[in-house]
Design a protein around this motif. Structure first.
Motif, PDB file in Angstrom:
ATOM      1  N   GLY A 166      -2.652   0.032   4.613  1.00 39.40           N
ATOM      2  CA  GLY A 166      -3.673  -0.135   3.592  1.00 39.40           C
ATOM      3  C   GLY A 166      -5.079   0.163   4.062  1.00 39.40           C
ATOM      4  O   GLY A 166      -5.964   0.432   3.246  1.00 39.40           O
TER       5      GLY A 166
ATOM      6  N   ASP B 102      -5.684   3.604   3.123  1.00 37.57           N
ATOM      7  CA  ASP B 102      -5.778   3.782   1.677  1.00 37.57           C
ATOM      8  C   ASP B 102      -7.064   3.233   1.082  1.00 37.57           C
ATOM      9  O   ASP B 102      -7.405   3.558  -0.057  1.00 37.57           O
ATOM     10  CB  ASP B 102      -4.585   3.095   0.988  1.00 37.57           C
ATOM     11  N   THR B 103      -7.778   2.384   1.824  1.00 38.64           N
ATOM     12  CA  THR B 103      -8.936   1.711   1.226  1.00 38.64           C
ATOM     13  C   THR B 103     -10.271   2.049   1.876  1.00 38.64           C
ATOM     14  O   THR B 103     -11.315   1.788   1.269  1.00 38.64           O
ATOM     15  CB  THR B 103      -8.762   0.181   1.281  1.00 38.64           C
TER      16      THR B 103
ATOM     17  N   SER C 199      -3.985  -2.769  -9.734  1.00 38.08           N
ATOM     18  CA  SER C 199      -2.694  -3.156  -9.171  1.00 38.08           C
ATOM     19  C   SER C 199      -1.834  -3.854 -10.218  1.00 38.08           C
ATOM     20  O   SER C 199      -0.619  -3.616 -10.299  1.00 38.08           O
ATOM     21  CB  SER C 199      -2.897  -4.071  -7.969  1.00 38.08           C
TER      22      SER C 199
ATOM     23  N   CYS D 138      -1.370  -3.906   4.237  1.00 38.33           N
ATOM     24  CA  CYS D 138      -2.477  -3.636   3.303  1.00 38.33           C
ATOM     25  C   CYS D 138      -3.796  -4.002   3.957  1.00 38.33           C
ATOM     26  O   CYS D 138      -4.654  -3.177   4.167  1.00 38.33           O
ATOM     27  CB  CYS D 138      -2.313  -4.414   1.993  1.00 38.33           C
TER      28      CYS D 138
ATOM     29  N   SER E 242       0.857  -1.185   0.000  1.00 44.25           N
ATOM     30  CA  SER E 242       0.000   0.000   0.000  1.00 44.25           C
ATOM     31  C   SER E 242       0.891   1.231   0.000  1.00 44.25           C
ATOM     32  O   SER E 242       2.053   1.185   0.425  1.00 44.25           O
ATOM     33  CB  SER E 242      -0.948   0.040   1.208  1.00 44.25           C
ATOM     34  N   ASN E 243       0.353   2.343  -0.462  1.00 48.19           N
ATOM     35  CA  ASN E 243       1.115   3.586  -0.481  1.00 48.19           C
ATOM     36  C   ASN E 243       1.463   4.056   0.923  1.00 48.19           C
ATOM     37  O   ASN E 243       2.585   4.501   1.194  1.00 48.19           O
ATOM     38  CB  ASN E 243       0.313   4.687  -1.204  1.00 48.19           C
TER      39      ASN E 243
ATOM     40  N   TYR F 216       1.759   2.294   3.698  1.00 51.35           N
ATOM     41  CA  TYR F 216       2.761   1.427   4.324  1.00 51.35           C
ATOM     42  C   TYR F 216       4.145   1.693   3.740  1.00 51.35           C
ATOM     43  O   TYR F 216       5.152   1.626   4.459  1.00 51.35           O
ATOM     44  CB  TYR F 216       2.369  -0.034   4.145  1.00 51.35           C
TER      45      TYR F 216
ATOM     46  N   LEU G 265      -1.161  -1.147  -3.953  1.00 51.13           N
ATOM     47  CA  LEU G 265      -2.223  -1.706  -3.121  1.00 51.13           C
ATOM     48  C   LEU G 265      -2.640  -3.090  -3.608  1.00 51.13           C
ATOM     49  O   LEU G 265      -2.773  -3.325  -4.814  1.00 51.13           O
ATOM     50  CB  LEU G 265      -3.424  -0.768  -3.157  1.00 51.13           C
ATOM     51  N   ASN G 266      -2.831  -3.996  -2.672  1.00 52.51           N
ATOM     52  CA  ASN G 266      -3.368  -5.305  -3.016  1.00 52.51           C
ATOM     53  C   ASN G 266      -4.831  -5.193  -3.443  1.00 52.51           C
ATOM     54  O   ASN G 266      -5.533  -4.239  -3.092  1.00 52.51           O
ATOM     55  CB  ASN G 266      -3.291  -6.261  -1.828  1.00 52.51           C
TER      56      ASN G 266
END
Length: 475
Positions: free
Chosen positions: A400, A403-404, A462, A379, A215-216, A218, A246-247
């Motif tokens: 993550g 980010d999500t 991804s 993530c 992830s960005n 992390y 990102l996963n």
């Protein structure tokens, strides 16, 4: 473009965590972009019999491991359109479980040597070897040192992906020096040396051509002392080579409309989701009430996952109108805390220690909210699966998760869940209570669920970034 994944686990062959999901799903997404991906794994005894019976042996060789010469079979099988090569040595890999043995260094040093020795047995060499976590961290090191002058090997590039920096494969210098049959020059600050020992994770970080993590956020966090696990200096030095990608999840595997584990398949129907809730309540012996908010957790039961915070707020949680369903295993003190809470509140808490894939899917489908108060989370796949199953995440803003999961804003109607920043029990309890308050406001709740339903959590975006990363290496 030919890419070889080297990893210690992959779905649907073997799994202990999210690494297996990534290594199993990403090759299929890359194949859609024309990338020829082969996955190399140890041949564990835990591989399902139907898959193990379908393998064919393509080569037999010996692997030199220090003073040892060990048998190695190379076996091939195709599963779900992905080609797997299995490193066969029953002494190292036909055991009761994947990890946790006293000879981990020897097992995965053998695997790393075998991956590189095996290349001579293949018709075509890969352009890139994509290594995952510490178990394959020695591969870039060996490729740049021991195998640097072998014909064709010099042109092979490597990518090393950090799935969780906390697990580093740290062993004594003497042990790795014996296994690798290498001199003192390999155990310096610029090589494998790590505070008097040796680190396989550091080997990957130092010697791979490119680095990535999942992830960005992390990617930024592991460059700080707080999250860098004593490797932040190394990572900062390589920051120009580090990608945060990102996963995703396999949206065909995780599809509530076609999930065989669910009592009531659904897509966006809250009514059908509530039917899954009442079915799970019956299954687990909870009071049957579709109106009571259910919070689900499917997780390793560790401090990293924030269970110490959950333990602090448990008495306050039990005063709320809710049900808590927890599936997982882990640290004995956390299991004991949860067991004590369950015994005191059987009408509000359901526990399942261990792992059960079908039950995990039913928890995602039944829960109205999904709780992840992680202290750090590279993530996280659970919050993505929860969103896919229309369960609203409650998460800490780290890795993550940040980010999500977009925090819900009741004024703009945007957001997919509820988030908090500081890793404190106070902030966690406040956020859970805030989520519960909106559950009672149907207009807001439907909006939050709909927002999450519009997100794309598959692998396509991804895979596009990994393709760009690979292209930088081979052009």
């Amino acid at each position: 473009m030919r890419v070889m994944f080297a990893a210690s686990e992959a779905m649907p062959l073997v799994k202990t965590g999210g690494l297996a999901d990534v290594v199993g799903a990403l090759p299929k997404a890359l194949a859609k972009r024309g990338v020829d991906v082969t996955v190399v794994l140890p041949k564990y005894g835990e591989i399902p019999k139907a898959i193990a019976d379908a393998v064919s042996t393509i080569a037999v060789m010996e692997v030199q491991l220090g003073w040892r010469r060990q048998y190695c079979g190379i076996q091939e099988v195709t599963v779900d359109g992905v080609r797997f090569l299995l490193i066969d040595n029953e002494f190292y890999f036909k055991r009761g479980y994947l990890y946790g043995y006293g000879d981990e260094a020897e097992r995965f040093a053998f695997f790393s040597f075998a991956v590189l020795e095996m290349l001579d047995k293949l018709d075509v060499l890969p352009d890139i070897i994509h290594c995952h976590d510490w178990q394959t961290g020695l591969v870039p090191f060996l490729l740049k040192t021991r195998y640097a002058n072998r014909p064709g090997y010099r042109d092979i590039r490597t990518v090393f992906t950090i799935h969780n920096l906390q697990y580093q494969g740290v062993f004594s210098r003497d042990l790795l020096q014996d296994l690798l049959a290498t001199g003192d020059d390999s155990f310096t600050e610029d090589s494998l040396e790590f505070y008097g020992s040796a680190s396989c994770m550091k080997a990957g970080l130092r010697f791979a051509d490119k680095l990535s993590t999942v992830s960005n956020t992390y990617a930024y966090e592991i460059q700080t002392e707080a999250y860098g696990e004593k490797l932040d200096g190394v990572i900062r030095q390589r920051s120009h080579d580090l990608w945060g990608i990102l996963n995703g999840i396999d949206t065909e595997v995780y599809d509530p409309m076609n999930d065989p584990h669910l009592a009531f398949p659904y897509r966006n129907s809250i009514a059908k989701k509530h039917q899954n809730k009442t079915a799970l309540q019956k299954e687990l012996g909870l009071p049957v009430d579709e109106a009571v908010p259910m919070i689900g957790i499917v997780s390793r039961l560790t401090g990293q996952k924030g269970f110490d915070l959950i333990g602090v707020i448990m008495p306050a949680l039990m005063k709320e109108n809710l049900q808590l369903v927890i599936l997982g295993s882990g640290e004995p003190n956390i299991e004991a805390m949860l067991r004590e809470a369950h015994l005191a509140h059987r009408d509000k808490i359901a526990l399942w220690f261990g792992f059960n894939e079908g039950l995990a899917r039913r928890v995602y489908a039944a829960s109205d909210m999904y709780l992840m108060p992680s202290r750090f989370e590279p993530c996280g796949l659970s919050q993505l699966i929860a969103l896919r199953y229309r369960s609203v995440p409650i998460v800490r803003e780290t890795g993550g998760l940040r980010d999500t999961v977009e925090p819900y804003n009741e004024y703009t109607g945007t957001g997919t869940g509820f988030t908090f920043g500081p890793a404190t029990a106070h902030d966690l309890l406040y956020t859970v209570r805030r989520a519960l308050s909106f559950y009672g406001k149907e207009e807001h709740w439907i909006k939050i669920v709909d927002n999450g339903a519009k997100k794309d959590y598959g692998w396509d975006a991804s895979a596009r970034l990994y393709y760009r990363l690979y292209r930088e290496l081979v052009i």
